[in-house]
Design an enzyme around this catalytic site. Structure first.
Site, PDB file in Angstrom:
ATOM      1  N   LYS A 150      49.696  -4.485  -5.782  1.00  0.00           N
ATOM      2  CA  LYS A 150      49.284  -3.502  -4.775  1.00  0.00           C
ATOM      3  C   LYS A 150      48.037  -4.078  -4.135  1.00  0.00           C
ATOM      4  CE  LYS A 150      47.260   0.841  -5.370  1.00  0.00           C
ATOM      5  NZ  LYS A 150      46.367   0.958  -4.217  1.00  0.00           N
ATOM      6  N   TYR A 195      46.871  -4.082  -9.600  1.00  0.00           N
ATOM      7  CA  TYR A 195      46.179  -3.255  -8.596  1.00  0.00           C
ATOM      8  C   TYR A 195      44.933  -4.023  -8.149  1.00  0.00           C
ATOM      9  CZ  TYR A 195      43.929   0.976  -6.600  1.00  0.00           C
ATOM     10  OH  TYR A 195      43.320   1.898  -5.777  1.00  0.00           O
TER      11      TYR A 195
HETATM   12  C1  LIG Z   1      40.507   3.716  -2.181  1.00  0.00           C
HETATM   13  C2  LIG Z   1      41.742   4.364  -1.682  1.00  0.00           C
HETATM   14  O1  LIG Z   1      41.827   5.565  -1.707  1.00  0.00           O
HETATM   15  N1  LIG Z   1      42.692   3.561  -1.205  1.00  0.00           N
HETATM   16  C3  LIG Z   1      43.981   4.086  -0.843  1.00  0.00           C
HETATM   17  C4  LIG Z   1      44.312   3.986   0.610  1.00  0.00           C
HETATM   18  O2  LIG Z   1      45.471   4.729   0.801  1.00  0.00           O
HETATM   19  C5  LIG Z   1      43.169   4.564   1.455  1.00  0.00           C
HETATM   20  O3  LIG Z   1      42.772   5.819   0.968  1.00  0.00           O
HETATM   21  C6  LIG Z   1      43.571   4.720   2.907  1.00  0.00           C
HETATM   22  O4  LIG Z   1      44.039   3.516   3.394  1.00  0.00           O
HETATM   23  C7  LIG Z   1      42.379   5.229   3.748  1.00  0.00           C
HETATM   24  O5  LIG Z   1      41.392   4.221   3.841  1.00  0.00           O
HETATM   25  C8  LIG Z   1      45.014   3.411  -1.678  1.00  0.00           C
HETATM   26  O6  LIG Z   1      44.963   2.018  -1.562  1.00  0.00           O
HETATM   27  C9  LIG Z   1      44.650   3.795  -3.097  1.00  0.00           C
HETATM   28  C10 LIG Z   1      45.716   3.955  -3.968  1.00  0.00           C
HETATM   29  O7  LIG Z   1      46.826   3.571  -3.691  1.00  0.00           O
HETATM   30  C11 LIG Z   1      45.379   4.609  -5.222  1.00  0.00           C
HETATM   31  O8  LIG Z   1      45.219   5.808  -5.216  1.00  0.00           O
HETATM   32  O9  LIG Z   1      45.223   3.932  -6.229  1.00  0.00           O
END
Ligand SMILES: CC(=O)N[C@@H]([C@@H](O)[C@H](O)[C@H](O)CO)[C@@H](O)CC(=O)C(=O)O
Length: 293
Positions: A166, A138
């Site tokens: 990821k 990650y």
């Molecule tokens: C910090 C965060 O929440 N990043 C999200 C993104 O989906 C992000 O919320 C989205 O792109 C909006 O910026 C994901 O990369 C996080 C994720 O997959 C996780 O919950 O670990």
């Protein structure tokens, strides 16, 4: 020891909390069901940032892994995020999730202290040493401050249980270098608002928080882009990014949860130190939901 390569659209699962911060089991089950039945995701990323994981204790993490597997059964793929600054907890959770039947593990790069790359590598190798499961790194440098170069990814992948990444970063040069260097590794886009360019560069899938609400559009972007229908993909990305922009302005996880409540899902509250929903935030979130869905 070859593990199946993961791919497709994965929601980074939200966690439903009661107002007192305890886990709302019914709500977690409803979130899983909504992702399977309505968003039609290929899998769930459980215990990530979106799950508010880094604010939870070990038993709570176990409880969530258990509820999610019990609800999802084998209908979709499940990835358990077990990374923690307490490596004993990570080792324990890696075994716990593997025993439950999770298809893959994942671990955030160790953060806060400025760990050397040798320490980061040792962390991953230690977590998976005694479990028969694969590990997705990650990578989220904007929150952890931890960067990994292509050469260092290569060193991590010397351990064949480490099968992918990821990639939550906007560095498309690094993403392209990764794709070229490691065509067989599972590469997931982590920024929902940049899914189209990431798909053009050849990611195998995407893992995102906003997919809990906007999963259908996420799949359209992914499928159109892979079919070379860039104009169609961009049209959907534009609407998606209007939605994401509104959500980010109003508070990410809380707004997603209130949107899901509008959709009839008991998505609950966020966990302290995240704040309560204000009346204004609830009002805005409801408007956002009805504007886009
Ligand atoms: C910090 C965060 O929440 N990043 C999200 C993104 O989906 C992000 O919320 C989205 O792109 C909006 O910026 C994901 O990369 C996080 C994720 O997959 C996780 O919950 O670990």
């Amino acid at each position: 020891m070859a593990y199946p390569k993961l791919q497709g659209i994965y929601s980074a699962l939200l966690t439903s909390f009661n107002h007192d911060g305890t886990i709302n089991e019914k709500g977690v089950r409803e979130l899983v069901r909504y992702n399977i039945d309505v968003n039609k995701v290929d899998g769930l990323y459980v215990g990530g940032s979106t799950g508010e994981n880094f604010m939870l204790g070990t038993q709570e993490k176990e409880e969530i892994f258990k509820i999610v597997k019990d609800e999802a059964k084998d209908q979709i793929k499940l990835i358990a995020q077990v990374g923690s600054l307490n490596i004993k907890e990570s080792v324990h959770l890696a075994k716990f999730a593997t025993d439950l039947g999770y298809d893959s593990l994942s671990a955030v790069t160790p953060f806060y202290y400025k760990f050397s790359f040798a320490e980061v590598k040792d962390y991953y190798n230690t977590i998976i040493e005694n479990v028969d499961n694969q590990m997705i790194v990650y990578f989220i440098p904007f929150l952890t401050g931890v960067n990994i170069s292509i050469e260092q990814f290569g060193e991590l992948f010397a351990n064949e249980k480490i099968t992918g990444c990821k990639f939550t970063a906007g560095d498309f040069y690094l993403l392209e270098r990764f794709r070229k260097a490691f065509p067989d590794k599972a590469l997931f886009a982590g920024f929902d608002e940049m899914m189209l360019p990431a798909t053009v560069l050849g990611v195998d899938g995407a893992i995102g928080s906003t997919f809990n609400v906007n999963g259908v559009r996420a799949r359209q972007i992914f499928d159109f882009a892979r079919e070379g229908k860039i104009k169609e993909a961009l049209d959907v990305q534009h609407v998606t990014n209007d939605f994401i922009t509104d959500v980010l302005k109003n508070g990410l996880y809380g707004t997603l949860k209130i949107c899901l409540q509008e959709a009839g899902v008991d998505a609950g509250y966020c966990r302290k130190p995240m704040g309560d929903y204000s009346d204004e935030m609830i009002e805005n979130a409801k408007k956002i939901y009805h504007k886009y869905f």
